[in-house]
Design a protein around this motif. Sequence first.
Motif, PDB file in Angstrom:
ATOM      1  N   THR A  80      -9.055   2.395  -3.043  1.00 53.69           N
ATOM      2  CA  THR A  80      -8.793   3.429  -2.044  1.00 53.69           C
ATOM      3  C   THR A  80     -10.028   3.544  -1.157  1.00 53.69           C
ATOM      4  OG1 THR A  80      -9.696   5.385  -3.165  1.00 53.69           O
ATOM      5  CG2 THR A  80      -7.447   4.693  -3.786  1.00 53.69           C
ATOM      6  N   GLN A 107       0.734   4.140  -2.724  1.00 55.11           N
ATOM      7  CA  GLN A 107       0.393   5.480  -2.215  1.00 55.11           C
ATOM      8  C   GLN A 107       1.422   6.492  -2.710  1.00 55.11           C
ATOM      9  OE1 GLN A 107      -2.257   5.756   0.285  1.00 55.11           O
ATOM     10  NE2 GLN A 107      -2.158   7.966   0.260  1.00 55.11           N
ATOM     11  N   VAL A 160      -4.783   4.360   0.227  1.00 55.56           N
ATOM     12  CA  VAL A 160      -4.829   3.095  -0.513  1.00 55.56           C
ATOM     13  C   VAL A 160      -5.170   1.986   0.469  1.00 55.56           C
ATOM     14  CG1 VAL A 160      -3.470   1.414  -1.817  1.00 55.56           C
ATOM     15  CG2 VAL A 160      -3.192   3.867  -2.271  1.00 55.56           C
ATOM     16  N   ASP A 161      -6.268   1.266   0.194  1.00 59.83           N
ATOM     17  CA  ASP A 161      -6.680   0.135   1.038  1.00 59.83           C
ATOM     18  C   ASP A 161      -6.007  -1.155   0.595  1.00 59.83           C
ATOM     19  OD1 ASP A 161      -8.383   1.747   2.550  1.00 59.83           O
ATOM     20  OD2 ASP A 161     -10.117   1.317   1.282  1.00 59.83           O
ATOM     21  N   ALA A 162      -5.898  -1.364  -0.721  1.00 61.77           N
ATOM     22  CA  ALA A 162      -5.270  -2.565  -1.272  1.00 61.77           C
ATOM     23  C   ALA A 162      -4.947  -2.308  -2.735  1.00 61.77           C
ATOM     24  CB  ALA A 162      -6.187  -3.772  -1.144  1.00 61.77           C
ATOM     25  N   ASN A 199       0.823  -1.213   0.000  1.00 64.64           N
ATOM     26  CA  ASN A 199       0.000   0.000   0.000  1.00 64.64           C
ATOM     27  C   ASN A 199       0.854   1.258   0.000  1.00 64.64           C
ATOM     28  OD1 ASN A 199      -2.103  -1.786   0.165  1.00 64.64           O
ATOM     29  ND2 ASN A 199      -2.810  -1.131   2.177  1.00 64.64           N
ATOM     30  N   VAL A 230      -6.330  -0.615  -7.986  1.00 66.01           N
ATOM     31  CA  VAL A 230      -6.120   0.017  -6.688  1.00 66.01           C
ATOM     32  C   VAL A 230      -7.466   0.331  -6.032  1.00 66.01           C
ATOM     33  CG1 VAL A 230      -5.065   1.961  -5.478  1.00 66.01           C
ATOM     34  CG2 VAL A 230      -3.989   1.061  -7.556  1.00 66.01           C
TER      35      VAL A 230
END
Length: 126
Positions: free
Chosen positions: A47, A20, A33-35, A16, A45
């Motif tokens: 978010t 990012q 960014v979550d994953a 991440n 991506v």
Amino acid sequence: MGFLNGLLGNASTVSNEEVQSELGPVLIPGEEVDAAFKLVRDLIVFTNNRLILVDKQGITGKKTEYHTIPYKSISHYSVETAGRFDLDSELKIWISGAQLPAISKQFGKNSSINDIQKLMAAAVTR
């Protein structure tokens, strides 16, 4: 093995923090960014605000297309997993008002498609 997975269409997770940093110029203030998943040179991506599909183009990959889909615009999605004779998985995303999928991505048999499916479910039900 990451390069080989990319060539075979397998999505691999990406840090991440790395994503990012790379997407810093296109992220809005407070967006996290979550994953993220890498597919050869491209990125998927997730978010906290939207789904970003990063398409690196050309030989050098310097030309980049950023396709943003707000989660609220996703009307539905489908995931087709690989079978015995069908060696790839597929993700399709429909946008509100569209009859055909706006996005269609192919993945290898042993990819992160189930992780992506869980993230899609969490994102569209927020």
